[in-house]
Write an enzyme that holds these catalytic residues in place. Sequence first.
Site, PDB file in Angstrom:
ATOM      1  N   SER A  24      29.627  28.840  36.044  1.00  0.00           N
ATOM      2  CA  SER A  24      28.950  30.162  35.583  1.00  0.00           C
ATOM      3  C   SER A  24      27.475  29.386  35.176  1.00  0.00           C
ATOM      4  O   SER A  24      26.826  28.792  35.785  1.00  0.00           O
ATOM      5  CB  SER A  24      29.467  30.765  34.314  1.00  0.00           C
ATOM      6  OG  SER A  24      28.895  31.997  34.036  1.00  0.00           O
ATOM      7  N   HIS A  70      29.694  38.258  35.463  1.00  0.00           N
ATOM      8  CA  HIS A  70      30.242  38.181  36.924  1.00  0.00           C
ATOM      9  C   HIS A  70      30.822  39.389  37.584  1.00  0.00           C
ATOM     10  O   HIS A  70      31.807  39.444  38.179  1.00  0.00           O
ATOM     11  CB  HIS A  70      31.093  37.187  36.964  1.00  0.00           C
ATOM     12  CG  HIS A  70      30.346  35.852  36.827  1.00  0.00           C
ATOM     13  ND1 HIS A  70      29.593  35.055  37.733  1.00  0.00           N
ATOM     14  CD2 HIS A  70      30.098  34.941  35.577  1.00  0.00           C
ATOM     15  CE1 HIS A  70      28.762  34.203  37.038  1.00  0.00           C
ATOM     16  NE2 HIS A  70      29.641  34.076  35.853  1.00  0.00           N
TER      17      HIS A  70
END
Length: 337
Positions: free
Chosen positions: A115, A224
């Site tokens: 991430s 996300h």
Amino acid sequence: MIAFVFPGQGSQKVGMGQELCHANPAAAEVMAAASKSAGVDLLNLDAEALTQTRYAQLAIVAHSLAAYTAVTKELAKKAANGSRAAGVARAVEAASAADTAKIKASAKTAYAGFSLGEYSALCAAGRLSLEDTVRLVARRAELMQQASAQESGAMAAVIGLPAAAFGEILSKPELAGRVYAVNDNAPGQMVIAGEAAAVAAAAEPLKAAGARRIVPLSVSGAFHTRLMSPAAEPLRAFAAEFNFLPGQGLVFSNKTAAPLPAEADMPAYLSEHMLSPVLWRQEVEALIATGCTAFVECGSGKVLTGLIRKIAPQVSCWPVEDTESLTAAVTGLQMPG
């Protein structure tokens, strides 16, 4: 092949990087440069500051890149010493600089981040300068915080349930489009995210399907997922101002679990990355299929090291966050040839 991997948000802790930067001039130089670009002392943030997304993300990236610089320079010194022992005459500093460049430019080097950590990976691989990385991460964190404030979300780790089980469960009418499987961390470890009420409601059917534990994550939003959509286009527009470089080595993508092409439209990609699941299990498997046999986790904590050992117990993993772990990694690793 060595894979340098970088942790994401959640790995922050008070005092991270202090011992390493006090002992290692190369790490200290990176931290000082990152702090200057950020306009805040990233080495000495207190607990309250680290609860704020912007400061936490900047501090994680700065520590990760400081640790990466320290380990590559120490590997270069090790290589230089080996060359001298073999009778190759060259000055220590010249050898160190040449070998550091060799490590960073080697086709036998790969980079990946979880991430937020993908921004550290891009910088380490030379796709972005340190200053630009700091500016981009600061804006990303700000946009994510704003999106989280617009629509509250939640995330939770689901332990003990195969990845294949999530599709049917999360497609139930009461959950579809409200909660998503977003981080495929390792076999039997998935993270779900979405509307807070839907994430809570998903617990019962997931446990009924065999999940051993469901652990809520301490985050400010549903990262996300579509809930980050208000941040995606502003991030793309902001990233379009930056100069992305070809870099070196292979940078693997959370979104595709494959290397990012040198010609990729990076502003568009980073916008999509914010909304897309993190395919970490598949990414590690792809790194291994490419030839990676050693992983070095640069930055705070050992979360990625733990996940990699679950995914592929046969590979060696070296977390680097302080001088003790730095020494252990350099002792155990060989510089790519």
